[in-house]
Enzyme design. Structure first.
Site, PDB file in Angstrom:
ATOM      1  N   TYR A   1     -18.286 -36.454   9.402  1.00  0.00           N
ATOM      2  CA  TYR A   1     -17.952 -35.788   8.696  1.00  0.00           C
ATOM      3  C   TYR A   1     -16.073 -36.363   9.010  1.00  0.00           C
ATOM      4  O   TYR A   1     -15.806 -36.507   7.834  1.00  0.00           O
ATOM      5  CB  TYR A   1     -17.002 -34.509   9.530  1.00  0.00           C
ATOM      6  CG  TYR A   1     -15.916 -33.562   8.800  1.00  0.00           C
ATOM      7  CD1 TYR A   1     -16.719 -32.282   7.840  1.00  0.00           C
ATOM      8  CD2 TYR A   1     -15.271 -33.864   8.702  1.00  0.00           C
ATOM      9  CE1 TYR A   1     -15.895 -31.650   7.624  1.00  0.00           C
ATOM     10  CE2 TYR A   1     -14.023 -32.782   8.507  1.00  0.00           C
ATOM     11  CZ  TYR A   1     -14.419 -31.780   7.862  1.00  0.00           C
ATOM     12  OH  TYR A   1     -13.737 -31.022   6.769  1.00  0.00           O
TER      13      TYR A   1
ATOM     14  N   ALA B   1     -24.831 -23.556  13.519  1.00  0.00           N
ATOM     15  CA  ALA B   1     -26.364 -22.894  12.403  1.00  0.00           C
ATOM     16  C   ALA B   1     -24.902 -22.696  10.984  1.00  0.00           C
ATOM     17  O   ALA B   1     -26.078 -22.486   9.803  1.00  0.00           O
ATOM     18  CB  ALA B   1     -26.475 -21.617  12.401  1.00  0.00           C
TER      19      ALA B   1
ATOM     20  N   ASP C   1     -13.469 -22.467   5.624  1.00  0.00           N
ATOM     21  CA  ASP C   1     -14.007 -21.886   6.658  1.00  0.00           C
ATOM     22  C   ASP C   1     -12.754 -19.986   6.780  1.00  0.00           C
ATOM     23  O   ASP C   1     -13.192 -19.541   7.192  1.00  0.00           O
ATOM     24  CB  ASP C   1     -14.144 -22.493   8.380  1.00  0.00           C
ATOM     25  CG  ASP C   1     -15.622 -23.605   7.649  1.00  0.00           C
ATOM     26  OD1 ASP C   1     -16.114 -23.305   6.722  1.00  0.00           O
ATOM     27  OD2 ASP C   1     -15.919 -24.434   8.472  1.00  0.00           O
TER      28      ASP C   1
END
Length: 389
Positions: free
Chosen positions: A219, A120, A169
């Site tokens: 990516y 998600a 992150d």
């Protein structure tokens, strides 16, 4: 409570009293795909988290148990290598980073699990890496700084999971603060906190339900495209080391030397860096509506120039735009699925969720899952775990 379940599982599978560590997932309000280009990001740690119960076991093995997968895995620590199951790679990669720093990692037992939705865009993988890195740092008394742990967690993902992620992150999971977002300069690693008024605005995530099957390969392609643009510009401006150094004027002046696709990729990154700076000014001014306009512009760039959105994400952003109490919306994360992030007036959250579910069902025939999140602090040791007898 999650902590009770994790400690109970530890007691069931192992015998010693563990240390309990909480590692949060993250949202990124704005600044997408800028981190690996040396740019700015604006993340925050959230109350979706992975919990670790961990203790040394007096052997030469790591005995791991994934609570969510109900799966055991044991590895000899003298020779950790990537392999199957895939979830263990994130943990083994962290161990390898300690070893590369000359730290002998003794045998340990570890149970981990949490409520960060997988796929998600809330960085469950970074939470796993940072949680174990922090726990081992505590257990082994290595006294590494949080930024060192963030770098080690990032390298674990590069080397054992095969994803060339930026540092955002891992940084967000370790450096989060309650009621604040943090602007990270991904080149210098300098950072600054900005207030986020959780009374005036709630964060609601809308999960497209689309798994980013393309995200890893695309990516890496986007990284290569950005590097191509930089290499062309460096011929004219030797001082440029990344897209962070590039102005729109420089890019436009040499557009003819760059493919149309690479030009659009680079333009998006240069503009997105400026949007992060502008958005922080709006936060300080308390102008959430203006902040939201930067989010909409970010989504348009991700959709049209960087081409990492998907029809489902676009539908969600457009459905949110006219609803009462919505300040801004955009896709969040690597793209090709995952969530949109929406800033919503608290009193309107319930009607917002209902309207979004109805719109998604009507337009795409799909159920919509939503999450309301709160901004919290970064990785921490919880109170000594109370292990049920």
């Amino acid at each position: 409570m999650l902590s009770t379940h994790i400690t109970a599982a530890f007691r069931q599978h192992f015998s010693s009293a563990p240390v309990l560590v909480r590692a949060p997932g993250r949202v990124n309000l704005i600044g997408e795909h800028t981190d690996y280009n040396g740019g700015f990001v604006l993340p925050a740690a959230i109350d979706k988290e992975i919990l670790f119960a961990i203790a040394l076991n007096g052997t030469s093995s790591a005995r791991l148990y994934s609570y969510d997968n109900q799966e055991h895995y044991t590895t000899e620590l003298a020779n950790v290598q990537p392999g199957q199951p895939h979830w263990a790679n994130y943990l083994k990669g962290v161990v390898a980073q300690f070893q590369k720093r000359g730290v002998t990692v003794p045998g340990f037992d570890c149970v981990f699990g949490g409520n960060v939705p997988i796929g998600a865009g809330m960085s469950s993988s970074a939470a796993v890496e940072c949680g174990l890195a922090f726990a081992l740092n505590e257990l082994l008394g290595t006294n590494l700084e949080r930024m060192d742990l963030a770098r080690m967690a990032q390298l674990a993902e590069h080397e054992f999971a095969g994803v060339q992620c930026g540092i955002m992150d891992q940084f967000a999971s370790l450096f989060g603060r309650p009621r604040q977002v943090v602007r990270l300069d991904c080149r210098s690693l300098e950072y600054e906190y900005f207030p986020f008024d959780t009374q005036a605005c709630h964060i609601v995530l809308c999960n497209s339900g689309v798994k980013h099957s393309l995200a890893s390969s695309e990516y890496n392609t986007r990284r290569q495209e950005c590097e191509q643009g930089v290499s062309v510009l460096q011929r004219h401006y030797p001082q440029i080391s990344s897209l962070r150094d590039v102005t729109l004027q420089q890019l436009a002046a040499h557009q003819s030397e760059i493919s149309e696709v690479v030009y659009r990729r680079c333009r998006y990154v240069v503009e997105e860096n400026q949007r992060v700076v502008t958005a922080c000014h709006e936060l300080v001014a308390g102008n959430l509506a203006a902040f939201g306009q930067q989010m909409y512009a970010s989504h348009a760039g991700l959709r049209d120039d960087y081409e990492v959105s998907c029809p489902e994400l676009d539908v969600l952003v457009e459905a949110a735009r006219p609803l009462p109490g919505v300040y801004g919306a955009r896709m969040m994360g690597g793209g090709f699925g995952g969530c949109t992030i929406n800033l919503v007036v608290p009193a309107q959250v319930e009607s917002f969720v209902a309207a979004m579910k109805a719109a998604y069902q009507q337009q795409l025939g799909r159920e919509l899952e939503t999450y309301q999140t709160t901004i919290v602090g970064g990785v921490q040791v919880l109170e000594p775990a109370v292990v049920p007898s």
